[in-house]
Write a protein that holds these residues in place. Structure first.
Motif, short mmCIF file in Angstrom:
data_model
loop_
_atom_site.label_atom_id
_atom_site.label_comp_id
_atom_site.label_asym_id
_atom_site.label_seq_id
_atom_site.Cartn_x
_atom_site.Cartn_y
_atom_site.Cartn_z
N ASP A 140 -9.42 -1.29 11.97
CA ASP A 140 -9.65 -2.73 11.84
C ASP A 140 -9.28 -3.23 10.45
N ARG A 141 -9.58 -2.44 9.44
CA ARG A 141 -9.22 -2.84 8.08
C ARG A 141 -7.71 -2.83 7.88
N ILE A 142 -7.06 -1.85 8.44
CA ILE A 142 -5.60 -1.80 8.36
C ILE A 142 -4.99 -3.00 9.07
N GLU A 143 -5.52 -3.34 10.22
CA GLU A 143 -5.02 -4.50 10.96
C GLU A 143 -5.17 -5.77 10.14
N GLN A 144 -6.33 -5.97 9.54
CA GLN A 144 -6.55 -7.18 8.75
C GLN A 144 -5.63 -7.21 7.53
N LEU A 145 -5.43 -6.06 6.92
CA LEU A 145 -4.51 -5.97 5.78
C LEU A 145 -3.11 -6.40 6.18
N ALA A 146 -2.65 -5.97 7.35
CA ALA A 146 -1.32 -6.35 7.83
C ALA A 146 -1.24 -7.85 8.06
N ARG A 147 -2.28 -8.42 8.65
CA ARG A 147 -2.29 -9.87 8.88
C ARG A 147 -2.24 -10.63 7.55
N ASP A 148 -2.99 -10.17 6.58
CA ASP A 148 -2.99 -10.84 5.28
C ASP A 148 -1.62 -10.78 4.63
N ALA A 149 -0.94 -9.64 4.76
CA ALA A 149 0.40 -9.52 4.19
C ALA A 149 1.38 -10.47 4.87
N ILE A 150 1.32 -10.54 6.19
CA ILE A 150 2.22 -11.43 6.94
C ILE A 150 1.96 -12.88 6.57
N ARG A 151 0.69 -13.24 6.40
CA ARG A 151 0.35 -14.61 6.01
C ARG A 151 0.88 -14.92 4.61
N ASP A 152 0.73 -13.97 3.68
CA ASP A 152 1.20 -14.19 2.31
C ASP A 152 2.72 -14.36 2.28
N ILE A 153 3.42 -13.62 3.11
CA ILE A 153 4.88 -13.77 3.18
C ILE A 153 5.25 -15.15 3.70
N GLY A 154 4.47 -15.67 4.64
CA GLY A 154 4.70 -17.04 5.09
C GLY A 154 4.98 -17.21 6.56
N TYR A 155 4.62 -16.23 7.39
CA TYR A 155 4.94 -16.33 8.81
C TYR A 155 3.80 -16.94 9.61
N GLU A 156 4.05 -18.18 10.03
CA GLU A 156 3.16 -18.90 10.94
C GLU A 156 4.02 -19.57 12.02
N GLN A 157 4.89 -18.78 12.62
CA GLN A 157 5.84 -19.30 13.60
C GLN A 157 5.47 -18.78 14.98
N ASP A 158 5.95 -19.48 16.00
CA ASP A 158 5.58 -19.10 17.37
C ASP A 158 5.93 -17.65 17.67
N GLY A 159 7.09 -17.19 17.19
CA GLY A 159 7.55 -15.84 17.50
C GLY A 159 7.00 -14.77 16.60
N PHE A 160 6.37 -15.17 15.50
CA PHE A 160 5.75 -14.19 14.60
C PHE A 160 4.73 -14.92 13.74
N GLU B 254 0.69 9.28 8.59
CA GLU B 254 -0.32 10.25 8.22
C GLU B 254 -1.02 9.82 6.94
N THR B 255 -2.32 10.03 6.89
CA THR B 255 -3.09 9.62 5.72
C THR B 255 -4.19 10.63 5.42
N ARG B 256 -4.68 10.57 4.19
CA ARG B 256 -5.91 11.25 3.81
C ARG B 256 -6.59 10.40 2.75
N GLY B 257 -7.84 10.05 3.00
CA GLY B 257 -8.53 9.19 2.05
C GLY B 257 -9.89 8.78 2.55
N PRO B 258 -10.46 7.70 2.00
CA PRO B 258 -11.82 7.29 2.34
C PRO B 258 -12.00 7.00 3.82
N ALA B 259 -13.11 7.47 4.38
CA ALA B 259 -13.42 7.21 5.79
C ALA B 259 -13.69 5.74 6.06
N SER B 260 -13.96 4.98 5.01
CA SER B 260 -14.24 3.55 5.18
C SER B 260 -13.00 2.76 5.58
N ILE B 261 -11.82 3.36 5.47
CA ILE B 261 -10.58 2.67 5.87
C ILE B 261 -10.38 2.90 7.36
N THR B 262 -10.75 1.90 8.12
CA THR B 262 -10.71 1.96 9.58
C THR B 262 -9.47 1.25 10.11
#
Length: 399
Positions: free
Chosen positions: A75-95, A65-73
């Protein structure tokens, strides 16, 4: 702890552990809402986030559940998750940050919860707690630089050191997923040596044996632990199951909030009922745990006691704590009831008071998602504000 001589064990898990991947994504969402609210001129006091993440083989599900700016779509949440996973270091076949499937299922916060939290609404017409519950704070003189219990503090530092070597010192044979465990022997109430060290680390070179991995990681562990703590009596278990190539969410599913003892004091002190990550600071599970740690640390830093444990409790929609309890050693010259009075005087423990005092309405939460919420250095942008020891003079004046 009433005993003076004993062994105590705590564990930690790295930023690439599947549960910590989930925590990181959830906390990145909290930060995004605060960051965008501030950028768009929205009142950060009005932000609400309760984001839960599940991750498994090439799949991430984000709900809450959230409440905040309508600009947070989504798609933006998805990209944020991808960026976090990349920063952690996951570039493996299974993840893999680029290829994993991500579902975003966030929706608006319940109006019935909101009315108990928003100032001027609800039954009590005040900014109340975002939920009922109990929270604990603790500090100990075990590690003077951090005022943390030694077993969990050094378990964190081992994994933090290995992550730095993986990311910045060319040790790219190390995978992101790892777990540590340190058993510390206490003598006359003080930590004196590590009697056992357990480390399981993902390794991307499948040919490495456990003995070879130990030879590579032991210098980093020796660097982190105090001089003399590793002896010829220290028991070592490095990758005790053998191979650890398949790691992270591909090896085991991860969930937000499943490493709450790792997040706090390693079992040396109690933990309340709620996790921290993914929650904005109206949720006292998070903010009151930070406040009680802040108070306990300042009390120990002021010399009130060698260790202090604080419990607070709240009712949803009600501002003032329903109880405040302080525990110290029975032989401590300053008793718990006296310290309780001091606690009430030096800090406003309403949700509003905590958020204001610790300046929590900021994008400061992603760094908390791995290596512990406590025992960290306060950051330049307000990160880990609850680790400051700026109440020492006020406390001493009341003794």
């Amino acid at each position: 702890m009433s005993r003076q001589s004993y062994e105590f064990t705590s564990e930690s898990v790295s930023e690439g552990h599947p549960d910590k991947v989930a925590d990181r994504i959830s906390d990145e969402i909290v930060d995004l809402y605060f960051r965008e609210a501030i950028k768009e001129g929205m009142d950060p006091w009005s932000i609400r986030v309760a984001a839960e993440t599940l991750c498994t083989t090439n799949k991430v599900v984000i709900a809450g559940e959230t409440r905040g700016p309508a600009s947070i779509t989504p798609d933006r949440i998805e990209q944020l998750a991808r960026d976090a996973i990349r920063d952690i270091g996951y570039e493996q076949d299974g993840f893999h940050w680029k290829h994993c499937d991500i579902d975003v299922l966030l929706h608006p916060q319940s109006v019935e919860i909101a009315q108990g939290v928003d100032n001027g609404t609800g039954l009590h017409a005040e900014e109340g707690a975002g939920d009922q519950g109990i929270m604990f704070g603790y500090a100990s003189s075990d590690v003077p630089v951090a005022l943390m219990p030694a077993p969990v503090y050094y378990s964190h530092r081992i994994l933090e050191r290995l992550a730095f070597a993986r990311k910045h010192e060319g040790q790219d044979w190390l995978g992101p997923d790892s777990k540590s465990q340190v058993t510390v022997r206490y003598q006359d109430g003080r930590p004196v040596e590590a009697t056992a060290i357990v480390l399981s680390t993902q390794h991307l070179d499948a040919s490495l044996t456990s003995a070879e991995i130990r030879a590579r990681v032991q210098p980093y562990i020796e660097e982190v632990l105090p001089t003399g703590w590793i002896t010829d009596r220290t028991i070592w278990h490095v990758n005790p199951t053998g191979k650890f190539v398949i790691g992270g969410p591909d090896g085991d599913a991860g969930l937000t909030g499943r490493k709450i003892i790792v997040d706090t004091y390693g079992g040396m002190a109690p933990h309340g009922g709620g996790a921290f990550s993914g929650k904005d600071p109206t949720k006292v599970d998070r903010s009151a745990a930070y406040a009680t740690r802040y108070l306990a640390k300042n009390l120990v830093a002021a010399g009130v006691a060698p260790w202090v444990e604080i419990q607070v409790s709240y009712a949803i929609g009600v501002a003032k704590p329903t109880s405040i309890y302080v525990n110290v050693d029975d032989n401590n010259p300053i008793k718990g009831d006296k310290i309780e009075t001091i606690v009430r005087e030096v800090m406003d423990l309403t949700p509003h008071g905590i958020r204001k005092h610790l300046d929590l309405n900021k994008p400061i939460y992603a760094p908390t998602s791995a290596y512990g919420h406590f025992g960290r250095e306060p950051g330049p942008n307000g990160e880990f504000s609850w680790e400051q020891t700026d109440l020492i003079d006020e406390i001493k004046a009341r003794l």
